[in-house]
Design an enzyme around this catalytic site. Structure first.
Site, PDB file in Angstrom:
ATOM      1  N   ILE A 190       0.868  -1.169   0.000  1.00  0.00           N
ATOM      2  CA  ILE A 190       0.000   0.000   0.000  1.00  0.00           C
ATOM      3  C   ILE A 190       0.908   1.224   0.000  1.00  0.00           C
ATOM      4  CG2 ILE A 190      -2.062  -1.024   1.013  1.00  0.00           C
ATOM      5  CD1 ILE A 190      -1.239  -0.103   3.714  1.00  0.00           C
ATOM      6  N   ASP A 191       0.412   2.324  -0.542  1.00  0.00           N
ATOM      7  CA  ASP A 191       1.243   3.514  -0.715  1.00  0.00           C
ATOM      8  C   ASP A 191       1.748   4.072   0.613  1.00  0.00           C
ATOM      9  OD1 ASP A 191       0.729   3.339  -3.419  1.00  0.00           O
ATOM     10  OD2 ASP A 191      -0.951   4.746  -3.357  1.00  0.00           O
ATOM     11  N   LYS A 192       2.803   4.841   0.539  1.00  0.00           N
ATOM     12  CA  LYS A 192       3.420   5.437   1.724  1.00  0.00           C
ATOM     13  C   LYS A 192       2.398   6.154   2.606  1.00  0.00           C
ATOM     14  CE  LYS A 192       6.504   9.234   3.045  1.00  0.00           C
ATOM     15  NZ  LYS A 192       7.305  10.378   2.563  1.00  0.00           N
TER      16      LYS A 192
END
Length: 303
Positions: free
Chosen positions: A137-139
């Site tokens: 999942i994105d930062k």
């Protein structure tokens, strides 16, 4: 090293070689591609050419992806919220702002660095840089992430992802009020031809399907739940922008005038899958972090 081959189509004729290869290698930057060409990892019709070579229909492009320079991944005593753990798997509630795995730009302080400290056994399928990481999942996206602690578990979870049997639900705050309760976005995603640092809905991109449900409407915003049928890079962020409801706080795909939140208001709330060893159906839920909830409270006050 992995070898690849592509025959240039009529639609691709006239494209620069380095630009075309970026489209064919979604994980590589243009500068990386140019270095491959310079170091003669790329051939066109059996010979070496320059990055600005204009491709012709029928050209036979072959390239070898060189092995990445190994980076030392160090275990770091970083506090993380492990929701569940046994000898095969772990489920982690990743905080907003934490990168999942090390890279040249983020060699430390990542979830993998923390996992190496807290979980001594991790699968090695994805190599030294991504031990145990089955999906990302994105930062600036918070929420639930599954981790494999051995290769057998990793293979099982990866197969479930491929067969779309894993249940993943996200919640998000998006701009503008959505006028229908349910919706499905089915639009292919690939590199944005105008900005290689972004993804976009593009012709010829990879199939991508997002289902959404409106949970609550606020003045100028909607609180929604998204279910992923596929797992493309930035999928929810790109799809919601595509239907003109970009995520609040999204610095890459959202408007400048937005909610005062650090990064996109997106949280992986629900995760369910079959345990790779016992076959038991495992379900996990995690409420959004405090900053996310605070924005919902503020929107409620405006109503």
């Amino acid at each position: 090293m992995s070898s690849n081959n592509h025959i240039v189509t009529a639609e691709e004729q006239g494209a620069r070689l380095d630009k075309l290869l970026v489209d064919l290698n979604s994980d590589a930057s243009r500068s990386q591609i140019q270095s491959w060409i310079k170091d003669q990892y790329v051939m066109v019709n059996g010979g070496h050419v320059k990055s600005n070579y204009k491709c012709q229909e029928g050209d036979d492009i072959s390239w070898t992806v060189p092995e990445a320079e190994p980076l030392e991944v160090v275990a770091e005593d970083i506090p993380i919220h492990i929701v569940y753990e046994d000898k095969d798997i772990a489920v982690v509630n990743k905080p907003r702002g934490m990168v999942v795995h090390p890279s040249a730009g983020h060699p430390s302080g990542t979830l993998v660095n923390a996992l190496l400290y807290h979980c001594h056994d991790l699968s090695g399928i994805n190599g030294v840089m991504r031990p145990g990481i089955v999906h990302r999942i994105d930062k600036d996206t918070s929420g639930l992430l599954m981790v494999a602690k051995n290769d057998k578990a990793h293979a099982s979870l990866a197969e479930q992802l491929s067969e779309k049997t894993i249940d993943r639900k996200y919640v998000a705050i998006v701009h503008r009020e959505i006028q229908h309760e349910y919706g499905t976005i089915e639009a292919p995603i690939g590199r944005d031809p105008k900005d290689r640092q972004k993804m976009a809905v593009v012709e010829g991109g990879k199939d991508a399907v997002t289902h959404f449900k409106v949970l609550h409407l606020y003045p100028e915003f909607s609180y929604i739940e998204c279910v992923l049928e596929t797992g493309r890079t930035h999928q929810i962020r790109v799809h919601m922008r595509y239907i003109e409801h970009p995520l609040a706080g999204d610095p890459k795909y959202g408007p400048r005038r937005t909610l005062p939140i650090d990064g996109q208001a997106l949280h992986a709330k629900h995760l369910a899958f079959e345990h790779p060893t016992t076959g038991e159906w495992m379900e996990f839920d995690q409420e959004p972090p405090e900053a996310f909830q605070k924005q919902l409270d503020e929107l409620q006050k405006r109503s």
